[in-house]
Design a protein around this motif. Sequence first.
Motif, mmCIF file in Angstrom:
data_model
loop_
_atom_site.group_PDB
_atom_site.id
_atom_site.type_symbol
_atom_site.label_atom_id
_atom_site.label_comp_id
_atom_site.label_asym_id
_atom_site.label_seq_id
_atom_site.Cartn_x
_atom_site.Cartn_y
_atom_site.Cartn_z
ATOM 1 N N LYS A 56 84.499 38.397 99.758
ATOM 2 C CA LYS A 56 84.114 37.488 100.820
ATOM 3 C C LYS A 56 84.659 36.093 100.574
ATOM 4 O O LYS A 56 84.995 35.366 101.492
ATOM 5 C CB LYS A 56 82.589 37.448 100.945
ATOM 6 C CG LYS A 56 81.995 38.731 101.485
ATOM 7 C CD LYS A 56 80.492 38.622 101.569
ATOM 8 C CE LYS A 56 79.880 39.941 102.015
ATOM 9 N NZ LYS A 56 78.417 39.871 102.043
ATOM 10 N N GLU A 57 84.745 35.656 99.280
ATOM 11 C CA GLU A 57 85.220 34.311 98.966
ATOM 12 C C GLU A 57 86.684 34.141 99.363
ATOM 13 O O GLU A 57 87.124 33.055 99.690
ATOM 14 C CB GLU A 57 85.050 34.033 97.470
ATOM 15 C CG GLU A 57 83.594 33.879 97.007
ATOM 16 C CD GLU A 57 82.875 35.228 96.914
ATOM 17 O OE1 GLU A 57 81.628 35.240 96.863
ATOM 18 O OE2 GLU A 57 83.556 36.258 96.902
ATOM 19 N N THR A 117 88.730 33.809 104.391
ATOM 20 C CA THR A 117 88.360 32.464 104.816
ATOM 21 C C THR A 117 87.729 32.413 106.201
ATOM 22 O O THR A 117 87.836 33.359 106.985
ATOM 23 C CB THR A 117 89.606 31.565 104.825
ATOM 24 O OG1 THR A 117 90.528 32.062 105.803
ATOM 25 C CG2 THR A 117 90.270 31.533 103.463
ATOM 26 N N THR A 118 87.102 31.274 106.476
ATOM 27 C CA THR A 118 86.534 31.023 107.811
ATOM 28 C C THR A 118 87.640 31.043 108.859
ATOM 29 O O THR A 118 87.448 31.546 109.969
ATOM 30 C CB THR A 118 85.821 29.658 107.841
ATOM 31 O OG1 THR A 118 84.750 29.674 106.890
ATOM 32 C CG2 THR A 118 85.272 29.351 109.219
ATOM 33 N N ALA A 125 88.362 34.562 109.791
ATOM 34 C CA ALA A 125 87.278 35.152 110.580
ATOM 35 C C ALA A 125 87.359 34.701 112.030
ATOM 36 O O ALA A 125 87.208 35.517 112.958
ATOM 37 C CB ALA A 125 85.926 34.761 109.978
ATOM 38 N N LEU A 185 84.026 39.284 110.217
ATOM 39 C CA LEU A 185 82.865 38.419 110.044
ATOM 40 C C LEU A 185 81.996 38.873 108.870
ATOM 41 O O LEU A 185 81.389 38.045 108.184
ATOM 42 C CB LEU A 185 82.031 38.385 111.328
ATOM 43 C CG LEU A 185 82.713 37.800 112.573
ATOM 44 C CD1 LEU A 185 81.709 37.599 113.691
ATOM 45 C CD2 LEU A 185 83.400 36.484 112.255
ATOM 46 N N GLU A 186 81.939 40.176 108.627
ATOM 47 C CA GLU A 186 81.167 40.668 107.477
ATOM 48 C C GLU A 186 81.797 40.181 106.173
ATOM 49 O O GLU A 186 81.089 39.766 105.245
ATOM 50 C CB GLU A 186 81.097 42.192 107.476
ATOM 51 C CG GLU A 186 80.297 42.730 106.298
ATOM 52 C CD GLU A 186 80.326 44.242 106.164
ATOM 53 O OE1 GLU A 186 79.952 44.737 105.084
ATOM 54 O OE2 GLU A 186 80.731 44.923 107.122
ATOM 55 N N ARG A 200 83.402 37.523 105.692
ATOM 56 C CA ARG A 200 83.219 36.082 105.501
ATOM 57 C C ARG A 200 81.752 35.692 105.353
ATOM 58 O O ARG A 200 81.404 34.859 104.513
ATOM 59 C CB ARG A 200 83.836 35.326 106.704
ATOM 60 C CG ARG A 200 83.719 33.797 106.580
ATOM 61 C CD ARG A 200 84.503 33.305 105.385
ATOM 62 N NE ARG A 200 84.295 31.877 105.136
ATOM 63 C CZ ARG A 200 83.361 31.375 104.344
ATOM 64 N NH1 ARG A 200 82.526 32.194 103.686
ATOM 65 N NH2 ARG A 200 83.242 30.072 104.171
ATOM 66 N N TRP A 201 80.856 36.295 106.186
ATOM 67 C CA TRP A 201 79.476 35.818 106.217
ATOM 68 C C TRP A 201 78.413 36.903 106.004
ATOM 69 O O TRP A 201 77.233 36.613 106.047
ATOM 70 C CB TRP A 201 79.193 35.118 107.544
ATOM 71 C CG TRP A 201 79.932 33.814 107.685
ATOM 72 C CD1 TRP A 201 79.772 32.699 106.907
ATOM 73 C CD2 TRP A 201 80.934 33.490 108.654
ATOM 74 N NE1 TRP A 201 80.609 31.699 107.353
ATOM 75 C CE2 TRP A 201 81.336 32.155 108.415
ATOM 76 C CE3 TRP A 201 81.530 34.197 109.706
ATOM 77 C CZ2 TRP A 201 82.310 31.517 109.179
ATOM 78 C CZ3 TRP A 201 82.498 33.562 110.468
ATOM 79 C CH2 TRP A 201 82.879 32.236 110.195
ATOM 80 N N GLY A 202 78.807 38.161 105.838
ATOM 81 C CA GLY A 202 77.828 39.207 105.602
ATOM 82 C C GLY A 202 77.456 39.987 106.858
ATOM 83 O O GLY A 202 77.861 39.644 107.971
ATOM 84 N N ILE A 243 75.390 38.322 110.208
ATOM 85 C CA ILE A 243 76.257 37.554 111.108
ATOM 86 C C ILE A 243 77.257 38.482 111.792
ATOM 87 O O ILE A 243 77.561 38.330 112.981
ATOM 88 C CB ILE A 243 77.001 36.447 110.327
ATOM 89 C CG1 ILE A 243 76.019 35.434 109.756
ATOM 90 C CG2 ILE A 243 78.030 35.758 111.221
ATOM 91 C CD1 ILE A 243 75.220 34.691 110.805
#
Length: 284
Positions: free
Chosen positions: A3-4, A7-8, A11, A147-148, A150-152, A155
């Motif tokens: 996830k790190e 990047t945003t 996403a 999105l998973e 990046r944010w789980g 979200i």
Amino acid sequence: MDKEIFTTKKAILAIFLGILILVLAQGISNLVYALPLPTGIKAILFGVSYVSISYNLIKLSCNKLLHISLKECHINKSKIKIRWILCAILLPVIVSSVLLCTSGELVKNNMNTAHLVNIVIRAIFTTGLGAGVTEEMVFRGLIMEALEKRWGKVIAIIIPSIIFGLLHAIGMHMNIIDILLLFVAGTSVGIMFSLIVYESGSIWCSAIVHGIWNVIMIGNILDINVSYNQHAIFSYKLLSKSFILTGGKFGIESSIVAVLGYITVIVFTLFSMKRKSKNGSFQS
């Protein structure tokens, strides 16, 4: 990919790519209607083209821009589970049956055999296969996975579901109540599809539920609405003035009956996921 590392920027890019793919694939596929072919054949070509073009654009986006695999996006080979085939049939049948029990007027439109066949073909290949499968590959495949990463999962389930619902409002003149009904219904059905993907491990089970829902509910085989539909095989005109029952401007897909149906499936899916987790067979 952790996830790190995802990047945003990637996403957000996935969201824009998904919407762009829907627009491009549909626009290109619509070109088949300019061909001098029978209506039914054009509907089949549209559905197949829409899915095929979308699939290849998603594959290209994943490989070249997002650097994730189709398998990670749950667009993989998977055994279709009987429970989801049953759900796909029971959900629209029960919702339709409940609405047919309310006050209304049923009309069977006079159509020749060719017209009837064309309506069924369009319902299956355009509304069911085309829209159902493509939207699942985009929203519950490409966007949800991005999105998973990046944010789980939370979200990843909620944001695509909200976008999915709001996109259906484009081009419609709605008041605040209509928008609220569509927001609740669109988000609920999006969450339902998302959970089906996580429970089954593949977008194909949610695509079956989505596709069959489209065929039965909006395929013009049986149209249930506040107004008479001369283009449907059967038209059931609801006499109720309650926007909660009729679903407002968007129609019965945002009615309380449909929303309760979505919530029922959500609860069933969560229960199934919890049971799998206890048995040690659920894989996130």
